[in-house]
Design a protein around this motif. Structure first.
Motif, PDB file in Angstrom:
ATOM      1  N   LEU A 103       0.837  -1.201   0.000  1.00 45.17           N
ATOM      2  CA  LEU A 103       0.000   0.000   0.000  1.00 45.17           C
ATOM      3  C   LEU A 103       0.876   1.256   0.000  1.00 45.17           C
ATOM      4  O   LEU A 103       0.563   2.234  -0.684  1.00 45.17           O
ATOM      5  N   ALA A 104       1.976   1.219   0.708  1.00 44.11           N
ATOM      6  CA  ALA A 104       2.901   2.358   0.704  1.00 44.11           C
ATOM      7  C   ALA A 104       3.452   2.589  -0.702  1.00 44.11           C
ATOM      8  O   ALA A 104       3.528   3.729  -1.168  1.00 44.11           O
ATOM      9  N   ARG A 105       3.807   1.507  -1.409  1.00 45.25           N
ATOM     10  CA  ARG A 105       4.266   1.622  -2.809  1.00 45.25           C
ATOM     11  C   ARG A 105       3.166   2.224  -3.672  1.00 45.25           C
ATOM     12  O   ARG A 105       3.420   3.077  -4.513  1.00 45.25           O
ATOM     13  N   LEU A 106       1.948   1.765  -3.460  1.00 43.79           N
ATOM     14  CA  LEU A 106       0.815   2.233  -4.252  1.00 43.79           C
ATOM     15  C   LEU A 106       0.547   3.715  -4.021  1.00 43.79           C
ATOM     16  O   LEU A 106       0.297   4.463  -4.971  1.00 43.79           O
ATOM     17  N   THR A 107       0.627   4.163  -2.780  1.00 44.03           N
ATOM     18  CA  THR A 107       0.373   5.580  -2.503  1.00 44.03           C
ATOM     19  C   THR A 107       1.469   6.476  -3.084  1.00 44.03           C
ATOM     20  O   THR A 107       1.218   7.645  -3.353  1.00 44.03           O
ATOM     21  N   GLY A 152     -19.956 -14.043   4.683  1.00 44.98           N
ATOM     22  CA  GLY A 152     -19.664 -15.296   5.380  1.00 44.98           C
ATOM     23  C   GLY A 152     -18.176 -15.573   5.520  1.00 44.98           C
ATOM     24  O   GLY A 152     -17.784 -16.716   5.777  1.00 44.98           O
ATOM     25  N   VAL A 153     -17.338 -14.555   5.326  1.00 46.54           N
ATOM     26  CA  VAL A 153     -15.881 -14.689   5.472  1.00 46.54           C
ATOM     27  C   VAL A 153     -15.315 -13.404   6.059  1.00 46.54           C
ATOM     28  O   VAL A 153     -15.912 -12.342   5.939  1.00 46.54           O
ATOM     29  N   VAL A 154     -14.149 -13.541   6.668  1.00 44.70           N
ATOM     30  CA  VAL A 154     -13.377 -12.373   7.088  1.00 44.70           C
ATOM     31  C   VAL A 154     -12.530 -11.982   5.884  1.00 44.70           C
ATOM     32  O   VAL A 154     -11.935 -12.842   5.232  1.00 44.70           O
ATOM     33  N   LEU A 155     -12.481 -10.691   5.570  1.00 47.52           N
ATOM     34  CA  LEU A 155     -11.727 -10.226   4.407  1.00 47.52           C
ATOM     35  C   LEU A 155     -10.270  -9.934   4.779  1.00 47.52           C
ATOM     36  O   LEU A 155      -9.961  -9.645   5.939  1.00 47.52           O
ATOM     37  N   PRO A 156      -9.367  -9.996   3.795  1.00 47.63           N
ATOM     38  CA  PRO A 156      -7.951  -9.767   4.064  1.00 47.63           C
ATOM     39  C   PRO A 156      -7.656  -8.363   4.602  1.00 47.63           C
ATOM     40  O   PRO A 156      -8.277  -7.379   4.191  1.00 47.63           O
ATOM     41  N   THR A 157      -6.690  -8.293   5.493  1.00 45.07           N
ATOM     42  CA  THR A 157      -6.287  -7.029   6.104  1.00 45.07           C
ATOM     43  C   THR A 157      -5.800  -6.029   5.061  1.00 45.07           C
ATOM     44  O   THR A 157      -6.118  -4.846   5.125  1.00 45.07           O
ATOM     45  N   ASP A 158      -5.009  -6.494   4.081  1.00 47.00           N
ATOM     46  CA  ASP A 158      -4.478  -5.566   3.073  1.00 47.00           C
ATOM     47  C   ASP A 158      -5.607  -4.928   2.275  1.00 47.00           C
ATOM     48  O   ASP A 158      -5.547  -3.742   1.948  1.00 47.00           O
ATOM     49  N   TYR A 159      -6.653  -5.707   1.986  1.00 47.68           N
ATOM     50  CA  TYR A 159      -7.798  -5.175   1.237  1.00 47.68           C
ATOM     51  C   TYR A 159      -8.537  -4.116   2.054  1.00 47.68           C
ATOM     52  O   TYR A 159      -8.920  -3.070   1.524  1.00 47.68           O
ATOM     53  N   LYS A 160      -8.709  -4.366   3.336  1.00 47.78           N
ATOM     54  CA  LYS A 160      -9.384  -3.385   4.193  1.00 47.78           C
ATOM     55  C   LYS A 160      -8.603  -2.074   4.225  1.00 47.78           C
ATOM     56  O   LYS A 160      -9.190  -0.992   4.160  1.00 47.78           O
ATOM     57  N   GLU A 161      -7.278  -2.168   4.290  1.00 53.91           N
ATOM     58  CA  GLU A 161      -6.448  -0.962   4.256  1.00 53.91           C
ATOM     59  C   GLU A 161      -6.548  -0.269   2.900  1.00 53.91           C
ATOM     60  O   GLU A 161      -6.586   0.965   2.825  1.00 53.91           O
ATOM     61  N   LEU A 162      -6.578  -1.058   1.840  1.00 51.89           N
ATOM     62  CA  LEU A 162      -6.699  -0.518   0.481  1.00 51.89           C
ATOM     63  C   LEU A 162      -8.006   0.253   0.327  1.00 51.89           C
ATOM     64  O   LEU A 162      -8.027   1.383  -0.183  1.00 51.89           O
ATOM     65  N   ILE A 163      -9.106  -0.328   0.792  1.00 49.31           N
ATOM     66  CA  ILE A 163     -10.410   0.336   0.699  1.00 49.31           C
ATOM     67  C   ILE A 163     -10.453   1.562   1.603  1.00 49.31           C
ATOM     68  O   ILE A 163     -10.976   2.611   1.204  1.00 49.31           O
ATOM     69  N   ARG A 164      -9.914   1.465   2.798  1.00 47.34           N
ATOM     70  CA  ARG A 164      -9.903   2.635   3.687  1.00 47.34           C
ATOM     71  C   ARG A 164      -9.152   3.791   3.026  1.00 47.34           C
ATOM     72  O   ARG A 164      -9.534   4.944   3.131  1.00 47.34           O
ATOM     73  N   THR A 165      -8.079   3.473   2.308  1.00 43.91           N
ATOM     74  CA  THR A 165      -7.250   4.491   1.682  1.00 43.91           C
ATOM     75  C   THR A 165      -7.867   5.034   0.397  1.00 43.91           C
ATOM     76  O   THR A 165      -7.895   6.247   0.188  1.00 43.91           O
ATOM     77  N   TYR A 166      -8.380   4.147  -0.463  1.00 43.90           N
ATOM     78  CA  TYR A 166      -8.844   4.570  -1.793  1.00 43.90           C
ATOM     79  C   TYR A 166     -10.352   4.439  -1.998  1.00 43.90           C
ATOM     80  O   TYR A 166     -10.908   5.112  -2.857  1.00 43.90           O
ATOM     81  N   GLY A 167     -11.005   3.558  -1.255  1.00 42.89           N
ATOM     82  CA  GLY A 167     -12.430   3.319  -1.470  1.00 42.89           C
ATOM     83  C   GLY A 167     -12.677   2.638  -2.805  1.00 42.89           C
ATOM     84  O   GLY A 167     -11.756   2.320  -3.548  1.00 42.89           O
ATOM     85  N   GLY A 168     -13.962   2.393  -3.103  1.00 45.76           N
ATOM     86  CA  GLY A 168     -14.327   1.874  -4.419  1.00 45.76           C
ATOM     87  C   GLY A 168     -13.820   2.875  -5.437  1.00 45.76           C
ATOM     88  O   GLY A 168     -14.063   4.077  -5.297  1.00 45.76           O
ATOM     89  N   SER A 169     -13.109   2.387  -6.453  1.00 50.49           N
ATOM     90  CA  SER A 169     -12.418   3.329  -7.313  1.00 50.49           C
ATOM     91  C   SER A 169     -12.141   2.758  -8.689  1.00 50.49           C
ATOM     92  O   SER A 169     -12.212   1.555  -8.911  1.00 50.49           O
TER      93      SER A 169
END
Length: 177
Positions: free
Chosen positions: A5-9, A31-48
């Motif tokens: 995510l740091a590289r992406l930003t 019905g599943v827990v989502l990956p931590t990296d994805y949650k950070e990605l969405i928090r940072t960029y949102g649907g995009s």
């Protein structure tokens, strides 16, 4: 912030306002827990939308066309029907394996997490399915690593558009329509 995510930003500056998501509700519906990296990605960029081609799906996306939960419902049903006639990818041969979409493209390719029984969501890897076809690619990395590598030109998918990524990156957060 994880390294990918740091590289992406560095490549694509994020919006100033973080995206707030009700992860408990989304994970309950999926019905599943989502990956931590994805949650950070969405928090940072949102649907995009990235480079006018790739759409990052987001649970509760302001643009309903790119809601992760809705896509998961539709894709699960579509793939179940498809696999009555076409062979499943080899990566899905193990019992309990499945795919969950996390991105799509203008051309109709779909990017999935490969979910294997007993694996932690942070170990999920990326599968890409061609639009209207049975070819699949597997990338042994998480979705944020994949997106960063593709945008930086370190990784090439044979199934995604040859015009992706753009030389000068374009980014826009998805809004209600």
């Amino acid at each position: 912030m994880n390294a990918a995510l740091a590289r992406l930003t560095d490549v694509v500056p994020p919006p100033s306002e973080p995206r707030n998501t009700d992860w408990d509700a989304a994970e309950r519906r999926l019905g599943v827990v989502l990956p931590t990296d994805y949650k950070e990605l969405i928090r940072t960029y949102g649907g995009s939308n990235w480079d006018d081609y790739l759409y990052l799906l987001d649970p509760g996306c302001p643009n309903d066309n790119y809601d992760l939960v809705e896509w998961e419902d539709q894709q699960t049903e579509a793939l179940e029907g498809l696999w009555e006639f076409e062979k499943r990818p080899a990566e899905l041969a193990d019992a309990g394996s499945r795919v969950i979409p996390w991105a799509t493209t203008d051309n109709g390719e779909c990017l999935y997490w490969l979910v294997r029984a007993g694996r932690n969501p942070d170990e999920w890897t990326v599968m890409v399915n061609e639009a209207r076809g049975d070819r699949w690619e597997h990338f042994p990395m998480n979705c944020t690593e994949f997106l960063a590598a593709v945008l930086q030109g370190d990784l090439r998918s044979a199934l995604l558009s040859s015009r992706f990524p753009l030389t000068g990156h374009e980014f826009r957060r998805l809004v209600a329509v």
